[in-house]
Scaffold this motif. Structure first.
Motif, PDB file in Angstrom:
ATOM      1  N   GLY A 148      40.065  16.492 -39.661  1.00 48.49           N
ATOM      2  CA  GLY A 148      40.891  15.706 -38.142  1.00 48.49           C
ATOM      3  C   GLY A 148      40.053  17.672 -37.601  1.00 48.49           C
ATOM      4  O   GLY A 148      40.644  17.868 -36.567  1.00 48.49           O
ATOM      5  N   ASP A 196      33.822  25.300 -21.648  1.00 52.29           N
ATOM      6  CA  ASP A 196      35.286  25.742 -23.044  1.00 52.29           C
ATOM      7  C   ASP A 196      34.792  27.885 -22.854  1.00 52.29           C
ATOM      8  O   ASP A 196      34.442  28.023 -23.711  1.00 52.29           O
ATOM      9  N   GLN A 237      42.841  28.129 -28.199  1.00 53.46           N
ATOM     10  CA  GLN A 237      43.419  26.767 -27.483  1.00 53.46           C
ATOM     11  C   GLN A 237      42.967  26.434 -26.012  1.00 53.46           C
ATOM     12  O   GLN A 237      43.641  27.294 -25.867  1.00 53.46           O
ATOM     13  N   THR A 238      42.071  25.665 -25.751  1.00 57.25           N
ATOM     14  CA  THR A 238      41.687  26.011 -24.177  1.00 57.25           C
ATOM     15  C   THR A 238      43.093  25.267 -23.470  1.00 57.25           C
ATOM     16  O   THR A 238      44.367  24.925 -24.214  1.00 57.25           O
ATOM     17  N   ARG A 275      37.364  17.494 -36.150  1.00 57.47           N
ATOM     18  CA  ARG A 275      36.215  17.020 -34.450  1.00 57.47           C
ATOM     19  C   ARG A 275      37.258  17.544 -33.586  1.00 57.47           C
ATOM     20  O   ARG A 275      36.713  17.920 -32.482  1.00 57.47           O
ATOM     21  N   ASN A 276      38.488  17.335 -33.540  1.00 65.49           N
ATOM     22  CA  ASN A 276      38.879  17.902 -32.644  1.00 65.49           C
ATOM     23  C   ASN A 276      39.358  19.144 -32.643  1.00 65.49           C
ATOM     24  O   ASN A 276      40.003  20.072 -31.248  1.00 65.49           O
ATOM     25  N   CYS A 277      39.330  20.219 -33.088  1.00 69.22           N
ATOM     26  CA  CYS A 277      39.408  21.685 -32.556  1.00 69.22           C
ATOM     27  C   CYS A 277      37.824  22.189 -32.049  1.00 69.22           C
ATOM     28  O   CYS A 277      37.357  21.871 -31.893  1.00 69.22           O
ATOM     29  N   SER A 278      38.860  23.282 -31.103  1.00 65.02           N
ATOM     30  CA  SER A 278      37.693  24.091 -30.189  1.00 65.02           C
ATOM     31  C   SER A 278      36.846  24.843 -30.648  1.00 65.02           C
ATOM     32  O   SER A 278      36.473  24.663 -32.572  1.00 65.02           O
ATOM     33  N   TYR A 312      29.114  23.384 -23.419  1.00 66.74           N
ATOM     34  CA  TYR A 312      30.371  22.850 -23.402  1.00 66.74           C
ATOM     35  C   TYR A 312      30.857  23.668 -22.621  1.00 66.74           C
ATOM     36  O   TYR A 312      30.469  24.701 -22.322  1.00 66.74           O
ATOM     37  N   ARG A 344      45.126  19.699 -42.540  1.00 67.06           N
ATOM     38  CA  ARG A 344      44.704  18.654 -40.873  1.00 67.06           C
ATOM     39  C   ARG A 344      43.369  19.158 -40.424  1.00 67.06           C
ATOM     40  O   ARG A 344      42.851  17.603 -40.204  1.00 67.06           O
ATOM     41  N   HIS A 345      43.060  20.288 -40.911  1.00 64.78           N
ATOM     42  CA  HIS A 345      41.637  19.896 -40.547  1.00 64.78           C
ATOM     43  C   HIS A 345      40.555  19.247 -40.987  1.00 64.78           C
ATOM     44  O   HIS A 345      39.290  19.181 -40.914  1.00 64.78           O
ATOM     45  N   LYS A 355      35.724  26.794 -34.989  1.00 64.15           N
ATOM     46  CA  LYS A 355      34.529  26.024 -35.534  1.00 64.15           C
ATOM     47  C   LYS A 355      34.057  27.491 -36.264  1.00 64.15           C
ATOM     48  O   LYS A 355      34.317  27.833 -37.218  1.00 64.15           O
TER      49      LYS A 355
END
Length: 322
Positions: free
Chosen positions: A187, A247, A279-280, A189-192, A245, A183-184, A196
């Motif tokens: 997609g 994060d 995940q955050t 760009r939405n990963c933490s 960030y 799925r990555h 990455k």
């Protein structure tokens, strides 16, 4: 942006928005054609890498593309910093990316008389061929990570420049080779940040600094390149991420959280190898970010002491991640 005409094999520099172009993703080998060699017909013809340039241009031309970008010869060494900070965008804006797997053989081969009792030639599928793709060095190099993810459309080629499938068609092999979930692939760009960074673990680059520099586009940051700084580039990369960030995941590195590793930042990207599931998650609603200064990490958080740590007391804090 400097592109190669796929028919004339001449370069042209485009200011502003370039025309539609194809792009090559590959692992560097011996005798690559550099920018300084490109204008010298005799010099470039003697280099092994010239065959890749010609084959890429021929394939792109057959697909209807007039222009192609190849990293080895489309930029001058004086432009290195600018190109590295722009390279992710180059791959992202390409209309098609050819990922050349130089160590993956053809999927089929002909059985000759010496291979078979029959007088007739037969075409057979190499087995297990999918493992050849999965074990390609392409998935172990640093720079190919962003080249794999950035393009909107990527097709893999075998060592004879034959098409073997798209990135999405090889999602299972890519997952086993890189730990990048299917799925990555489209997609990411939405990963933490930590996810990455986990993809960069154990990848190899010729220069130690490039392990950090090859992640700039994927992480969406820019920083000056200082070749000669070695592994310090990884520390600067994390410092830039903290500035960019809010994060706290970036602080949750390491495979053994009870280890004796000292320091707030990870000494190597390998230390993020176990962060692929992080995940955050905001547990402390009152925490207003954190900073890193010349006196260390500034973070308002409750501190807990491990009462069973004996004569060497250990302390911990809750990070806003899970």
């Amino acid at each position: 942006m400097r592109l190669i005409n796929t028919t004339t094999l001449q370069q042209r520099n485009f200011l502003g928005k370039p025309p539609p172009y194809a792009i090559l993703s590959h692992t560097w080998g011996e005798e690559e054609v550099a920018f300084k060699d490109f204008a010298d017909d005799e010099a470039r013809a003697c280099l092994q890498g010239w065959t890749e340039v010609v084959n890429c241009c021929q394939l792109a031309a057959a697909d209807g593309w007039e222009w192609v970008w190849i990293d080895t010869c489309c930029s001058d060494s004086a432009e290195l910093s600018e190109v590295i900070n722009s390279m992710f965008r180059f791959y992202e804006e390409a209309h098609i990316c050819y990922a050349y797997l130089a160590d993956v053989p053809l999927r089929t081969r002909l059985l000759t008389d010496s291979d078979s009792d029959s007088d007739e030639e037969a075409e057979v599928t190499l087995y297990p061929w999918a493992l050849e793709v999965e074990n390609s060095r392409y998935f172990k190099r640093g720079w190919t990570l962003q080249e794999l993810l950035a393009p909107s459309y990527l097709v893999f080629l075998d060592q004879e420049w034959g098409r073997i499938g798209t990135r999405e068609e090889f999602a299972a092999e890519i997952y086993r080779a890189t730990a990048i979930h299917p799925r990555h692939l489209v997609g990411f760009r939405n990963c933490s940040v930590a996810v990455k960074l986990s993809w960069a673990a154990y990848r190899k680059t010729t220069r130690a600094e490039d392990r950090a520099y090859s992640m700039l586009g994927l992480l969406g940051i820019n920083m000056p390149l200082l070749y000669g700084e070695g592994k310090k580039a990884v520390i600067r990369l994390q410092q830039e991420l903290i500035r960019s960030y809010n994060d706290e995941i970036i602080l949750a590195w390491g495979s053994n959280y009870g280890s004796d590793e000292s320091g707030t930042l990870a000494p190597s990207l390998d230390d993020f190898s176990y962060c692929s599931a992080l995940q955050t998650a905001v547990f402390d609603q009152d925490r207003q970010g954190f900073t890193l200064s010349n006196v260390g990490l500034v973070l308002n958080a409750e501190v807990f002491q491990d009462l069973e740590s004996g004569n060497s007391p250990k302390f911990s804090i809750n990070l806003n991640c899970t």
